[in-house]
Design an enzyme around this catalytic site. Structure first.
Site, short mmCIF file in Angstrom:
data_model
loop_
_atom_site.label_atom_id
_atom_site.label_comp_id
_atom_site.label_asym_id
_atom_site.label_seq_id
_atom_site.Cartn_x
_atom_site.Cartn_y
_atom_site.Cartn_z
N GLY A 148 -17.98 -6.25 153.68
CA GLY A 148 -19.17 -6.10 152.86
C GLY A 148 -19.04 -6.69 151.47
N ARG B 231 -24.18 -17.93 162.04
CA ARG B 231 -25.50 -18.45 162.41
C ARG B 231 -25.63 -19.95 162.19
NH1 ARG B 231 -29.75 -14.60 159.48
NH2 ARG B 231 -27.97 -14.10 158.16
N TYR C 91 -7.48 -62.19 159.43
CA TYR C 91 -6.63 -61.34 160.26
C TYR C 91 -5.96 -62.15 161.35
CZ TYR C 91 -5.38 -57.23 163.14
OH TYR C 91 -4.71 -56.27 163.86
#
Length: 455
Positions: free
Chosen positions: A78, A16, A387
């Protein structure tokens, strides 16, 4: 003291939820639901904790680590069947065993301990944890006799009209005498429409054998909330957030608008800190005393020492030392360390850099892969160019240096202490102490040239 065991039922997939993520791994205030349950069991000083896993077993085990033992339920047959899978680990144990679902993140250690105490005082074979629901629709009802003894649990679909009027509900948490639990589990069957083994059948078996069945009614119904879908997940987050905020305010933290303040479960905040509305504080964040966290700030996995001020800024894996401030609208990225008394102004970004004591970076600047000393002034629009298209490089700036506005500091380079970078310069070479570095074309004025422009 009687040995206490616990079983966390965490084998379900949770269809669900409509998610790729297994149900118990959905987060409530920064921690998975099953971590919340385990954490409260640990706080309750449980001797043995076993988690029953099934769907997503490896992921659940990676999340919880060695804090618990594990039993695998290969087929989902179960709740009774899930508990059967723990027999090799718990079947020969004495004492009591508490059984709780991994999708109930709001239970507290205090409730677990009170339930154990109630169970022990009544020498019960099983104690059912119950609560009074404002709207009991969908819950199993607790049916008691005239003197309050539990007769049975009736599910919604099987309840008579009178039984449906009962507001005391089964929360799905049980405390069993461990030996009697495993003896009764051998007697249950799956003779039902779903073909499953139900844990509630154990209660009926114990009742029929003349054992004592009791129910402990807890005060706060919200604790019992199970999460089966996204709507319930949102509600659980809201309840947990209120709990966290209330605890912090009682400990001396001021919240201007708790309803719009989002703080994760593991966050620590010191006294006399003020947090405005629409603030998000996440992960393993620690905030000291006398701090100010302004509206619209986001702080994640960071450390803020005492007397720190954050104005509408974002911090990720950063550290701010005493008396420093940042913002508005700045970004401290991972490994940004801001020293004592440092000022980081508006629209600045700091990444993998140490900023020394009392240095000022006022506005519109980027500092990445750098070590800055004390009492430095970084002008507006300065960029640490770290960089080269392939690698990141480091820059060092010495104490008392001055970096003029709109300068580019091209790494790797060392700016010496007490040196001066003129505004608008692009610096590619290191400086010596007391140097002034200028790297820009000389200005040329052309008389009357503006008359030729098409204005």
């Amino acid at each position: 003291m009687t040995q206490r065991n616990a079983i966390i039922l965490a084998a379900g997939k949770g269809t669900r939820m409509k998610s790729k993520l297994y149900k118990v791994l959905h987060q409530v205030c920064g921690k998975t639901m099953v971590e919340h349950v385990l954490g409260q069991l640990e706080e309750a000083k449980i001797d043995n904790i076993v988690t029953v896993v099934g769907y997503g077993a490896e992921t659940v085990e990676q999340t919880l680590g060695n804090r618990t033992k594990y039993a695998l339920q290969k087929q989902q047959l179960g709740t009774g069947h899930a508990v059967m899978q723990t027999e090799l680990l718990l079947g020969d144990q004495e004492g009591e065993t508490l059984i709780v679902s991994g999708d109930t993140p709001l239970f507290t250690a205090a409730t677990f301990n009170k339930m154990f105490e109630y169970h022990e005082q009544r020498h019960a074979a099983v104690t059912i944890l119950t609560s009074v629901a404002p709207d009991p629709t969908g819950y199993g009802r607790i049916v008691r006799n005239d003197v309050g003894i539990v007769e049975r649990i009736v599910e919604q679909k099987d309840a008579t009209h009178e039984e449906q009027e009962i507001h005391e509900i089964n929360t799905g948490v049980y405390c069993f005498d461990n030996q009697k639990l495993f003896q009764a589990l051998k007697l249950i069957n799956n003779d039902n429409a779903q073909g499953e083994y139900y844990l509630t059948d154990v209660i009926g078996i114990l009742k029929n054998h003349g054992e004592i069945v009791t129910a402990y009614r807890m005060a706060d119904f919200d604790e019992s909330m199970g999460v089966n879908d996204r709507v319930a997940l949102a509600r659980a987050n809201k309840i947990m957030r209120k709990r966290i905020n209330t605890r912090l305010m009682k400990d001396g933290v001021t919240m201007v608008d708790p309803e719009t303040t989002y703080i994760d479960a593991d966050v620590k905040v010191g006294r006399d800190t003020v947090i405005e509305g629409n603030v998000v504080i996440k992960g393993n964040t620690t905030i000291g005393s006398d701090c100010f966290i302004g509206a619209h700030s986001v702080i994640k996995d960071s450390v803020l020492h005492d007397d720190v001020k954050v104005y509408a800024s974002t911090l990720e894996e950063a550290e701010m030392h005493t008396g420093s401030d940042v913002g508005p609208n700045s970004h401290l990225r991972p490994q940004a360390e801001i020293g004592k008394g440092v000022h980081i102004g508006n629209f600045c970004e700091i990444k993998k850099a140490y900023i020394g004591e009392n240095t000022k970076i006022g506005h519109l600047s980027y500092v990445g892969d750098a070590t800055l000393g004390k009492n430095i002034n970084i002008g507006c629009g300065v960029v640490f160019v770290n960089y080269d298209g392939s690698k990141k490089h480091h820059t060092n700036v010495g104490d008392h240096a001055f970096i003029g506005s709109n300068s580019n500091i091209v790494a790797p380079v060392n700016i010496a202490e007490d040196s001066f970078v003129a505004a608008g310069s692009t610096i590619t070479n290191s400086t010596e102490r007391f140097d002034m570095a200028i790297a820009r074309a000389r200005q040329v004025n052309k008389p009357d040239y503006a008359k030729k422009l098409p204005w």
